[in-house]
Design a protein around this motif. Structure first.
Motif, PDB file in Angstrom:
ATOM      1  N   GLU A  16      28.066  31.047  43.386  1.00 28.36           N
ATOM      2  CA  GLU A  16      26.984  30.072  43.265  1.00 28.36           C
ATOM      3  C   GLU A  16      25.756  30.739  42.665  1.00 28.36           C
ATOM      4  O   GLU A  16      25.409  31.865  43.020  1.00 28.36           O
ATOM      5  CB  GLU A  16      26.664  29.510  44.653  1.00 28.36           C
ATOM      6  N   THR A  17      25.082  30.034  41.743  1.00 31.89           N
ATOM      7  CA  THR A  17      23.884  30.580  41.108  1.00 31.89           C
ATOM      8  C   THR A  17      22.764  30.668  42.128  1.00 31.89           C
ATOM      9  O   THR A  17      22.481  29.709  42.850  1.00 31.89           O
ATOM     10  CB  THR A  17      23.442  29.687  39.931  1.00 31.89           C
ATOM     11  N   ARG A  18      22.119  31.821  42.180  1.00 34.91           N
ATOM     12  CA  ARG A  18      20.997  31.989  43.097  1.00 34.91           C
ATOM     13  C   ARG A  18      19.749  31.336  42.509  1.00 34.91           C
ATOM     14  O   ARG A  18      19.608  31.225  41.294  1.00 34.91           O
ATOM     15  CB  ARG A  18      20.767  33.467  43.377  1.00 34.91           C
ATOM     16  N   SER A  19      18.834  30.945  43.377  1.00 32.47           N
ATOM     17  CA  SER A  19      17.688  30.159  42.916  1.00 32.47           C
ATOM     18  C   SER A  19      16.374  30.749  43.408  1.00 32.47           C
ATOM     19  O   SER A  19      16.326  31.475  44.411  1.00 32.47           O
ATOM     20  CB  SER A  19      17.814  28.717  43.408  1.00 32.47           C
ATOM     21  N   GLY A  37      15.199  34.123  34.939  1.00 35.30           N
ATOM     22  CA  GLY A  37      16.362  33.525  34.278  1.00 35.30           C
ATOM     23  C   GLY A  37      17.270  34.570  33.679  1.00 35.30           C
ATOM     24  O   GLY A  37      18.503  34.461  33.749  1.00 35.30           O
ATOM     25  N   GLY A  75      19.644  35.962  36.028  1.00 38.09           N
ATOM     26  CA  GLY A  75      20.685  35.069  36.517  1.00 38.09           C
ATOM     27  C   GLY A  75      20.243  34.083  37.564  1.00 38.09           C
ATOM     28  O   GLY A  75      21.078  33.478  38.247  1.00 38.09           O
ATOM     29  N   LEU A  76      18.921  33.875  37.729  1.00 35.21           N
ATOM     30  CA  LEU A  76      18.425  32.947  38.730  1.00 35.21           C
ATOM     31  C   LEU A  76      18.060  31.604  38.106  1.00 35.21           C
ATOM     32  O   LEU A  76      17.514  31.543  37.002  1.00 35.21           O
ATOM     33  CB  LEU A  76      17.180  33.506  39.439  1.00 35.21           C
ATOM     34  N   ARG A  77      18.381  30.549  38.830  1.00 36.66           N
ATOM     35  CA  ARG A  77      17.907  29.219  38.450  1.00 36.66           C
ATOM     36  C   ARG A  77      16.538  29.031  39.075  1.00 36.66           C
ATOM     37  O   ARG A  77      16.349  29.303  40.270  1.00 36.66           O
ATOM     38  CB  ARG A  77      18.867  28.147  38.984  1.00 36.66           C
ATOM     39  N   CYS A  78      15.553  28.554  38.305  1.00 35.40           N
ATOM     40  CA  CYS A  78      14.174  28.496  38.779  1.00 35.40           C
ATOM     41  C   CYS A  78      13.633  27.071  38.824  1.00 35.40           C
ATOM     42  O   CYS A  78      13.811  26.297  37.882  1.00 35.40           O
ATOM     43  CB  CYS A  78      13.262  29.335  37.889  1.00 35.40           C
ATOM     44  N   TYR A  95      16.010  28.067  48.781  1.00 39.19           N
ATOM     45  CA  TYR A  95      15.865  29.070  47.729  1.00 39.19           C
ATOM     46  C   TYR A  95      16.204  30.463  48.251  1.00 39.19           C
ATOM     47  O   TYR A  95      16.053  30.756  49.445  1.00 39.19           O
ATOM     48  CB  TYR A  95      14.429  29.068  47.185  1.00 39.19           C
ATOM     49  N   ASP A  96      16.652  31.298  47.327  1.00 39.10           N
ATOM     50  CA  ASP A  96      16.925  32.705  47.661  1.00 39.10           C
ATOM     51  C   ASP A  96      15.681  33.563  47.546  1.00 39.10           C
ATOM     52  O   ASP A  96      15.671  34.704  48.019  1.00 39.10           O
ATOM     53  CB  ASP A  96      18.006  33.253  46.717  1.00 39.10           C
ATOM     54  N   GLU A 103      21.721  38.608  50.361  1.00 41.23           N
ATOM     55  CA  GLU A 103      23.176  38.673  50.254  1.00 41.23           C
ATOM     56  C   GLU A 103      23.814  39.310  51.471  1.00 41.23           C
ATOM     57  O   GLU A 103      24.877  38.893  51.933  1.00 41.23           O
ATOM     58  CB  GLU A 103      23.571  39.474  49.001  1.00 41.23           C
TER      59      GLU A 103
END
Length: 461
Positions: free
Chosen positions: A3-6, A25, A28-31, A49-50, A124
């Protein structure tokens, strides 16, 4: 597929938001973004959110409000504060409020990427679980339960932690646990005894030096900060730092960069600072022997480790663990403590705390004949009605000659008995001073040369 981290980015300046989103970005993070406290609260209510990055000054309030809300409602989300350059006070307040870390404007992207990496590593591994902490720091007493709970919290931050406590309580073990339970667990843990480094070599030891920068500098040498890059630097006995070095250390901590001796440029370092001392650091500040600005910088979070006499209920279990470890190492049957031995331990004040308990049990294990250690096997110092503080009748290192069995003189004679007293006093002083011979000699009230002679004469390695 993972899963994409945010991440949530909160800043009222569009160019800053775009810079942060672009950088995260590429990692690899979705913002998601917000430009105010209200917008941020709405995003937090809808999504998890992470990581969160928030500016300090926002149109409708302060980033501190976001830090407080996340700490309360989303404790597993690390939040970092973006502060104005040089605004150390705001950064410290954010860390005290529960922020994971801070980054100064203009944003250094290298520093930012390091921050994000540690925050994600923390999430993680889910290191908020206190079971691993309990495994390292034994004790069922309320004092130890509180200590483990505090460690679990501070491990999730990048804030500097000052560990206060008497000699022998386990301050380095606490520091290692904070490192192991945090986002830097995969990085190095570098302990340094500040009292063991000569003042003239201190800058080189901490920051490194370039070849030819001084006599004897034949090659480039990295310092302790470089060795701890990406991990934790533990400053043990931080009270022993001379004032000139305190100034240089303060700057390195604030700027997150260092300059090696003989170098023309500075380099960024990614280091978390943990420090400890058995001395009263606040009193040293009042006396002008420790810089107040450095004290506040390293003492963002203060963690007190209780002395053994405040957790006597832990003595039976703690002693059993120590004896099990010692006996297993020696390949022998694991002994137990007789009732009178436990009673004697409970009545003893333990000026050397857990370290002294380990020494007492190791000596008893070596000298006892049975598998149940009794009070006599422990050979604890006995108090006498003498004036002054400390162990009455003790020598310069606090060793009572009566811990040595007087019956030994019947066979070995007076000279041998006195030698054993000397040996016990010197060994105790060496342990109390972390085997620093200069400080040991001073504690014993003899010259370094005299100590060296005694060590050779008594065969002490």
């Amino acid at each position: 597929m993972a899963e994409t981290r945010s991440a949530l980015v909160v800043d009222d300046e569009r160019d800053i938001r775009e810079l942060l989103v672009m950088t995260l970005g590429r990692m690899g993070l979705r913002c998601d973004t917000a430009s105010s406290v209200g917008d941020a609260r709405a995003q937090l209510a809808r999504n998890s959110y992470d990581l969160c990055l928030t500016d300090m000054r926002l149109p409708d309030g302060s980033g501190m409000e976001i830090v407080a809300e996340i700490s309360q409602k989303h404790p597993n989300t690390p939040v970092a504060m973006i502060t104005a350059f040089g605004n150390v006070e705001a950064a410290v307040e954010a860390l005290k409020a529960g922020a994971f870390d801070f980054v100064a404007k203009p944003v250094d992207l290298t520093v930012l990427r390091d921050l994000v990496r540690h925050a994600l590593d923390l999430g993680e591994t889910q290191r908020n679980d206190t079971s691993a902490v309990a495994a390292r720091l034994y004790g069922e007493s309320p004092a130890m339960a509180e200590l483990r709970g505090t460690i679990a919290k501070v491990s999730r931050s990048q804030a500097p932690v000052y560990i206060a406590g008497e000699s022998g309580v386990g301050k380095e073990l606490v520091a290692r646990t904070i490192h192991a339970e945090g986002g830097r667990a995969n990085g190095p843990f570098v302990p340094v005894n500040c009292g063991a480094i000569p003042a003239e070599l201190m800058e080189s030891e901490f920051f490194g030096h370039k070849k030819g920068s001084f006599t004897g500098a034949h090659v480039d040498k990295p310092g302790l900060f470089q060795a701890a890059d990406g991990g934790t630097l533990f400053l043990d006995e931080v009270a022993e730092l001379p004032l000139p070095m305190q100034v240089k250390l303060l700057r390195a901590i604030q700027e997150k960069s260092i300059r090696a001796v003989g170098a023309n440029t500075e380099v960024n370092v990614d280091v978390r600072i943990l420090s400890a001392t058995h001395k009263d650091l606040s009193q040293l500040v009042a006396d002008g022997r420790f810089r107040q600005d450095l004290y506040y910088r390293i003492n963002v979070i203060e963690l007190r480790v209780p002395p053994l006499r405040e957790r006597l209920d832990d003595l039976p279990g703690l002693s059993a663990r120590i004896l099990e470890r010692l006996a297993t190492h020696q390949g022998r049957a694991i002994p137990t403590l007789c009732d009178d031995a436990l009673e004697a331990l409970r009545a003893y004040p333990f000026p050397g705390n857990v370290r002294e308990l380990e020494n007492i049990l190791e000596r008893a294990l070596a000298l006892a004949e049975g598998e149940c250690l009794n009070a006599q096997d422990l050979r604890l110092p006995q108090p006498t009605p003498a004036t002054g503080s400390g162990t009455a009748g003790a020598g310069p290192a606090g060793v009572d000659p009566r811990t040595l069995d007087p019956r030994d003189t019947a066979t070995s004679g007076l000279p041998s008995y006195i030698e054993e007293i000397e040996r016990a006093a010197i060994q105790h002083a060496l342990q109390e001073n972390r085997y620093n011979k200069t400080r040991t000699a001073a504690a014993l009230g003899i010259t370094f040369r005299a100590l060296r002679y005694k060590l050779k004469k008594l065969g002490i390695d």
